[in-house]
Scaffold this active site. Structure first.
Site, PDB file in Angstrom:
ATOM      1  N   GLY A   1       0.426   5.266   1.519  1.00 14.18           N
ATOM      2  CA  GLY A   1      -0.505   6.174   2.003  1.00 14.18           C
ATOM      3  C   GLY A   1       0.159   7.731   2.203  1.00 14.18           C
ATOM      4  O   GLY A   1       1.355   7.702   1.508  1.00 14.18           O
ATOM      5  N   ALA A   2      -0.392   8.693   2.869  1.00 19.95           N
ATOM      6  CA  ALA A   2       0.038   9.951   3.114  1.00 19.95           C
ATOM      7  C   ALA A   2       1.445  10.079   3.575  1.00 19.95           C
ATOM      8  O   ALA A   2       2.092  10.954   3.202  1.00 19.95           O
ATOM      9  CB  ALA A   2      -0.664  10.809   4.034  1.00 19.95           C
TER      10      ALA A   2
ATOM     11  N   GLY B   1       0.826  -1.290   0.192  1.00 21.82           N
ATOM     12  CA  GLY B   1       0.031   0.115  -0.068  1.00 21.82           C
ATOM     13  C   GLY B   1       0.720   1.316   0.011  1.00 21.82           C
ATOM     14  O   GLY B   1       2.143   1.223   0.182  1.00 21.82           O
TER      15      GLY B   1
ATOM     16  N   VAL C   1       4.101   1.217   2.284  1.00 23.38           N
ATOM     17  CA  VAL C   1       3.861  -0.050   3.332  1.00 23.38           C
ATOM     18  C   VAL C   1       4.481  -1.505   2.563  1.00 23.38           C
ATOM     19  O   VAL C   1       3.759  -1.651   1.309  1.00 23.38           O
ATOM     20  CB  VAL C   1       2.462   0.020   3.625  1.00 23.38           C
ATOM     21  CG1 VAL C   1       2.373  -1.015   4.977  1.00 23.38           C
ATOM     22  CG2 VAL C   1       2.014   1.239   4.074  1.00 23.38           C
TER      23      VAL C   1
ATOM     24  N   LYS D   1       5.989   0.256   7.273  1.00 21.76           N
ATOM     25  CA  LYS D   1       5.668   1.427   6.806  1.00 21.76           C
ATOM     26  C   LYS D   1       7.037   2.388   6.635  1.00 21.76           C
ATOM     27  O   LYS D   1       7.649   2.744   7.568  1.00 21.76           O
ATOM     28  CB  LYS D   1       4.697   2.259   7.485  1.00 21.76           C
ATOM     29  CG  LYS D   1       4.411   3.664   7.192  1.00 21.76           C
ATOM     30  CD  LYS D   1       3.173   4.217   7.612  1.00 21.76           C
ATOM     31  CE  LYS D   1       1.741   3.254   7.171  1.00 21.76           C
ATOM     32  NZ  LYS D   1       0.669   4.016   7.364  1.00 21.76           N
TER      33      LYS D   1
ATOM     34  N   ASP E   1      -6.671  12.261  10.232  1.00 19.23           N
ATOM     35  CA  ASP E   1      -7.045  11.724   8.759  1.00 19.23           C
ATOM     36  C   ASP E   1      -7.848  10.478   9.119  1.00 19.23           C
ATOM     37  O   ASP E   1      -7.476   9.480   8.384  1.00 19.23           O
ATOM     38  CB  ASP E   1      -5.765  11.500   8.271  1.00 19.23           C
ATOM     39  CG  ASP E   1      -5.781  11.386   6.836  1.00 19.23           C
ATOM     40  OD1 ASP E   1      -6.788  11.621   6.074  1.00 19.23           O
ATOM     41  OD2 ASP E   1      -4.698  10.868   6.119  1.00 19.23           O
TER      42      ASP E   1
END
Ligand code: NAG
Ligand code: NAG
Ligand code: NAG
Ligand code: NAG
Ligand code: NAG
Ligand code: NAG
Ligand code: NAG
Ligand code: NAG
Ligand code: NAG
Ligand code: NAG
Length: 772
Positions: A494-495, A492, A499, A517, A611
């Protein structure tokens, strides 16, 4: 070219078996009303389709007209309000159209395979619609409510839901499900499908998703695994068929029963599962905050002290006072056991220490304590309570109560006695406050100690785990390269960065899958800030938060190691074509609320997430939601915070005050939670540009449906608790109010979602005014 042949064959087969059983004789001009011609009969007269009466109103469905109470075997829209006398049921090319003030022009059946030409009530009890080619395009056998009839079957993931009572066909407390593992199991409504919640099952595990439950018209009820393996025979083959109708039903009391009904004698006999006479076996029969003791003939249910019954029809009890204050007395409820999962377990305390631990904790509504000295802190609602018959178990529940006698003027001439009690209470309250203050001082120490105790006492987990659990481990970059196979499997982005999946060896025998991460957009200045944030995150321990297992701070590299969640994100779950069940979704909403409550009010340092969105909420093996990415927002580079799109947070979920340079408070999370709750309820994204203009922005669309009293437009579930839907929508609308002081706290949100306190009508949102 070959495909149509494969599709046509089974259809033709279906059609032949269906028509051989009965005559079709309902045509397009036919009309039913509750008062004049109210139903269409099957050729034998054993079954009828049409209006039947329950309580003060009428329902539409298939029923046995010969029984004294017109036993229903299938019901349309069971959770809609009962229909009035002037309702009509018309047959049209679109299907059956129900007209009434309650269900204006509702389609009883929504056929997909073209236009309807005729319909038939078959002698099997199946009500079918045909197209002009005489193919069946809809049949009641495919969408059972609480009953299956002879000739009908239940395949994987199909559910039967009990009725609220014999006089109220709306969805009740229990369900039967044919599970994907080949097990037929009974559960209380709204719990995960795991062994700890089920109260009966067929004991046929590991048989895969093609197992089906069959009922034959000779009363033979069995589980069949194709091709031709009888996994379990519940009854034997070859019962009498003449004049006898068999039906299996999950009853309002939670038992799954097979009934045989002799149409000439008009009697009904049954066998039941589970095979017991104890009415308390179906878990949760007494609803929330009640408990079950089956000792005499009357109702087996009792409410906890300080609670009163919801009232007629509805199981469960509600508090008789507003539970906002922490200062409450504690009252014991001896000889009861509770199966619901506690939010915190403290081992090896004395009962006094256990009670004190609950009094100390404003979040604790009750504790259970038993002979193993296991002290379990519980939130409301308390479910699955059961009295221990015999009465000398050492299991006790202590529940917080407010003594309402102190507010009650007058009474019954026993004023002196009352005064006396009041003084007792004053003393009790005073001493408990004093005690609480002492406890507060030692609180931190005890909590820390408990945590260590807890892990040391877990026999199987071992020392390694103890160390690992207390604080996040540090890793070198080289370590994590090995763990992730040189960052080979990306799962993944993300911001904060990318990951990767990895495997962490815990010792020689066991390993754990982890998510690593790699932080990318982190400000490189505050060295100590990173460590401080990681320490804060590492101190969070809650079942609805993704746990931080370790971190790496090695030169320029900043990485975080989290437990791995196998079921993806809430976004994956919500926005894919096959939707999760309503109950699963409501469970997820509560999970997120609990996680956020912990971040806002219960952990050592308050954490504002900033978030909250479906992509940041992960789903574990048991379909529970866990919040991820919390505690990171402070680490973002400063330049990320003043661009319009780079506001900490994600478009569509950020609260209006972000744009107004107001200080950030927990209310921004409440706003985002409200948006996510709307998405959970409606199963769609908050902004959907492809939809018509009035539907594109979910918040406005929900509000306009809410105002028009048309909440059913928002959901596409057939059976759904309308009151629960309304409650959820109202909570979400409160959370998304523009005026942040009006948004409720997370604690209030949870109480409202759980139904412990009422939800007032939300005010009209200002942003809504400016749009319309
Ligand atoms: C359908 O046929 C059955 C028996 O043939 C009869 O009892 C029933 O009234 C008929 N229904 C209609 C709507 O004509
Ligand atoms: C019909 O309903 C009444 C009241 O609900 C009940 O007492 C009676 O036992 C029922 N009869 C049958 C045959 O189920
Ligand atoms: C049924 O009657 C009620 C009043 O008793 C009325 O408001 C409603 O419009 C009527 N519905 C239909 C479909 O005639
Ligand atoms: C179950 O019923 C089937 C069909 O009657 C029979 O062949 C089978 O032997 C039965 N199995 C058991 C365990 O009784
Ligand atoms: C149904 O009841 C009738 C009348 O009492 C009786 O003659 C018949 O044997 C019964 N049928 C069965 C299958 O029990
Ligand atoms: C139910 O249990 C009783 C006593 O435990 C037993 O005699 C009976 O055979 C059981 N019935 C079934 C269908 O298993
Ligand atoms: C439910 O309670 C109300 C009053 O609280 C009463 O009027 C009504 O008849 C009751 N309904 C049933 C089905 O008992
Ligand atoms: C609940 O509380 C109210 C207000 O204190 C009181 O009037 C009522 O009698 C209470 N009900 C019960 C069942 O205790
Ligand atoms: C006490 O409760 C704990 C956890 O709830 C349970 O594991 C244990 O078996 C119980 N002990 C007794 C004696 O009931
Ligand atoms: C008042 O208390 C007496 C006995 O203490 C009892 O007999 C009486 O019924 C009570 N009256 C009311 C209105 O509760």
């Amino acid at each position: 070219m070959a495909a149509p042949i494969f599709i046509l064959l089974p259809l033709a087969f279906l059609f032949m078996t269906a028509t051989s059983q009965g005559q079709k004789n309902i045509s397009l001009t036919d009309i039913l009303t509750p008062t004049s011609k109210s139903s269409w009969f099957s050729p034998s007269g054993a079954f009828a389709f049409g209006f039947y009466q329950r309580g003060g109103g009428y329902y539409v469905g298939v029923f046995l007209p010969g029984t004294s109470n017109k036993t229903a075997v299938w019901t349309y829209g069971r959770d809609l309000p009962p229909l009035p006398r002037n309702s009509t049921l018309r047959f049209s090319i679109g299907g059956l159209v129900l007209q009434s003030a309650q269900a204006p022009d509702a389609y009883v059946t929504t056929p997909v395979g073209g236009t309807t030409a005729s319909a038939s009530m078959l002698d099997s009890g199946n009500f079918v619609l045909y197209n002009s080619n005489q193919d069946i395009i809809w049949q009641s056998f495919k969408t059972p409510t609480d009953t299956i009839l002879g000739g009908q079957s239940l395949s994987a993931q199909q559910e039967l839901h009990s009725s609220a009572s014999d006089t109220d066909p709306s969805t009740g407390l229990f369900l039967a499900i044919m599970q994907l593992d080949g097990v037929l199991a009974l559960y209380p409504q709204g719990t995960p499908f795991t062994a700890e919640y089920g109260y009966w099952d067929s004991q046929t595990p590991y048989n895969g998703p093609d197992v089906t439950l069959h009922l034959e018209d000779d009363g033979f009820l069995y589980l069949l695994k194709p091709p031709g393996v009888y996994l379990k025979n519940f009854t034997s083959q070859g019962g009498p068929r003449e004049d006898v109708i068999y039906r299996a039903r999950i009853d309002p009391d939670g038992f799954f029963r097979l009934y045989s009904y002799n149409t000439t004698k008009n009697d009904d006999s049954s066998v039941a599962w589970p095979n017991t006479t104890d009415r308390c076996i179906p878990k949760g029969i007494c609803g929330a905050n009640g408990f079950c003791t089956d000792i005499n003939q009357g109702s087996p249910c009792q409410c906890l002290p300080g609670f009163v019954e919801y009232g007629n029809g509805t199981a469960g009890c509600k508090r008789n006072f507003t539970a906002e204050s922490c200062k409450k007395n504690i009252e014991p409820v001896p000889n009861t056991v509770w199966f619901d999962a506690p939010y915190s377990t403290l081992p090896l305390l004395s009962s006094e220490e256990c009670v004190a631990a609950c009094q100390e904790d404003c979040n604790c509504e009750a504790v259970t304590y038993n002979a193993s000295r296991s002290c379990n802190k519980q939130n409301l609602p308390l479910r699955f309570g059961k009295g221990v018959v015999g009465g000398n178990s050492n299991s006790v529940l202590y529940i917080k109560v407010v003594d309402d006698r102190s507010d009650k003027g007058g009474g019954n001439g026993s004023a002196p006695k009352e005064k006396h009690t009041r003084r007792d209470i004053l003393i009790a309250v005073a001493s408990s406050i004093a005690f609480a203050m002492v406890m507060l001082v030692v609180c931190g120490v005890i909590v820390r100690k408990n945590r260590v105790w807890f892990h040391e006492k877990l026999p199987k987990e071992g020392i390694l785990r103890t160390i690992e659990d207390v604080s996040p481990r540090t890793f070198s970059y080289e370590d994590l390269k090995k763990v992730t196979g040189n960052f080979s499997e990306k799962i993944g982005k993300g911001a904060f960065g990318t990951v990767y999946k990895g495997t962490l060896m815990k010792n020689l025998q066991s390993s754990q899958v982890v998510a690593v991460k790699k932080l990318e957009k982190i400000s490189s200045e505050g060295e100590s800030e990173f460590e401080a944030e990681v320490k804060t995150i590492g101190k969070t321990h809650h079942r609805n938060l993704v746990r931080l297992l370790g971190y790496c701070h090695d030169g320029e590299n900043r990485l975080l190691v989290y437990e791995y969640m196998s079921n993806g994100t809430l976004a994956d779950l919500l926005f894919k074509p096959e939707k999760p069940s309503w109950d699963v979704k409501m469970g997820l909403a509560l999970d997120i609320a609990r996680g956020l409550l912990y971040l806002h009010e219960e952990c050592e340092t308050q954490i504002i997430h900033c978030d909250i969105k479906p992509q940041n909420i992960l789903i574990d093996d048991n379909k529970h939601a866990k919040i991820s990415d919390f505690g990171l927002s402070k680490l973002l580079k400063p330049d990320q915070t003043n661009t319009t799109t780079g506001i900490r947070g994600t478009r569509g979920y950020v609260a209006p005050e972000w744009h107004k340079i107001q200080p950030v408070t927990v209310k921004v999370d409440i706003y985002s939670f409200g948006v996510v709750l709307l998405e959970i309820i409606c199963g769609r994204r908050s902004v959907e540009q492809t939809l018509p203009e009035e539907e594109a922005i979910l918040e406005y669309w929900v509000y306009s449906c809410f105002q028009a009293g048309e909440l059913n437009k928002l959901v596409d579930y057939q059976t759904i608790d309308k009151k629960q839907l309304e409650r959820m929508v109202k909570v979400a609308l409160w959370c998304t109010l523009e005026e942040l002081s009006l948004r409720p706290s997370m604690r209030k949100v949870l109480l409202m979602l759980e139904g412990t306190v009422d939800v007032p009508i939300p005010p009209l949102p200002a942003s809504f005014l400016s749009v319309t």
